[in-house]
Design a protein around this motif. Structure first.
Motif, PDB file in Angstrom:
ATOM      1  N   UNK A  39      -3.966  -0.105  -3.480  1.00 57.35           N
ATOM      2  CA  UNK A  39      -5.423  -0.046  -3.437  1.00 57.35           C
ATOM      3  C   UNK A  39      -5.910   1.378  -3.222  1.00 57.35           C
ATOM      4  N   UNK A  40      -5.123   2.175  -2.555  1.00 57.59           N
ATOM      5  CA  UNK A  40      -5.521   3.549  -2.260  1.00 57.59           C
ATOM      6  C   UNK A  40      -4.703   4.507  -3.107  1.00 57.59           C
ATOM      7  N   UNK A  41      -5.306   5.659  -3.346  1.00 57.85           N
ATOM      8  CA  UNK A  41      -4.604   6.699  -4.091  1.00 57.85           C
ATOM      9  C   UNK A  41      -4.072   7.726  -3.093  1.00 57.85           C
ATOM     10  N   UNK A  42      -2.828   8.138  -3.257  1.00 53.74           N
ATOM     11  CA  UNK A  42      -2.218   9.075  -2.311  1.00 53.74           C
ATOM     12  C   UNK A  42      -2.893  10.435  -2.388  1.00 53.74           C
ATOM     13  N   UNK A  43      -2.927  11.112  -1.245  1.00 55.69           N
ATOM     14  CA  UNK A  43      -3.472  12.465  -1.170  1.00 55.69           C
ATOM     15  C   UNK A  43      -2.373  13.463  -1.506  1.00 55.69           C
ATOM     16  N   UNK A  44      -2.679  14.426  -2.350  1.00 54.26           N
ATOM     17  CA  UNK A  44      -1.746  15.490  -2.712  1.00 54.26           C
ATOM     18  C   UNK A  44      -2.312  16.788  -2.143  1.00 54.26           C
ATOM     19  N   UNK A  45      -1.539  17.420  -1.250  1.00 57.20           N
ATOM     20  CA  UNK A  45      -2.009  18.649  -0.617  1.00 57.20           C
ATOM     21  C   UNK A  45      -1.011  19.763  -0.881  1.00 57.20           C
TER      22      UNK A  45
END
Length: 95
Positions: free
Chosen positions: A4-10
């Motif tokens: 459901x959520x999109x991963x954060x890319x940092x």
């Protein structure tokens, strides 16, 4: 509820400010609203734990000069002998 959520890319950088690539953070863990009340509690707790805590009260053996000062204050009061003389004078007149 995966997907459901999109991963954060940092971006990842080291202490020399060099680019070392990217890292994925789980969105359901790291993308939450900031709770200022919890941050405030944690900051207060950390600052309280930082204090050294070396306070103590003096014991009777650590306190010096008790006898001389205590006896003098109890007998003479704030104004010393002058107050006693005036008081004795008024008592003599009234009696």
């Amino acid at each position: 509820m995966a997907g459901l959520h999109q991963d954060l890319v940092i971006p990842v950088i080291n202490f020399h400010n060099e680019d070392k690539g990217f890292m994925c953070l789980a969105d359901d863990v790291f993308d939450v609203p900031i709770r200022k009340d919890i941050i405030h509690r944690v900051m207060r707790w950390q600052l309280a734990k930082r204090q050294q805590g070396t306070h103590s009260t003096k014991t009777i053996s650590e306190v010096t000069g008790l006898v001389e000062n205590r006896e003098g204050r109890r007998e003479l009061g704030e104004h010393g002998l002058e107050h006693c003389v005036v008081l004795m004078f008024y008592l003599c007149i009234l009696l």
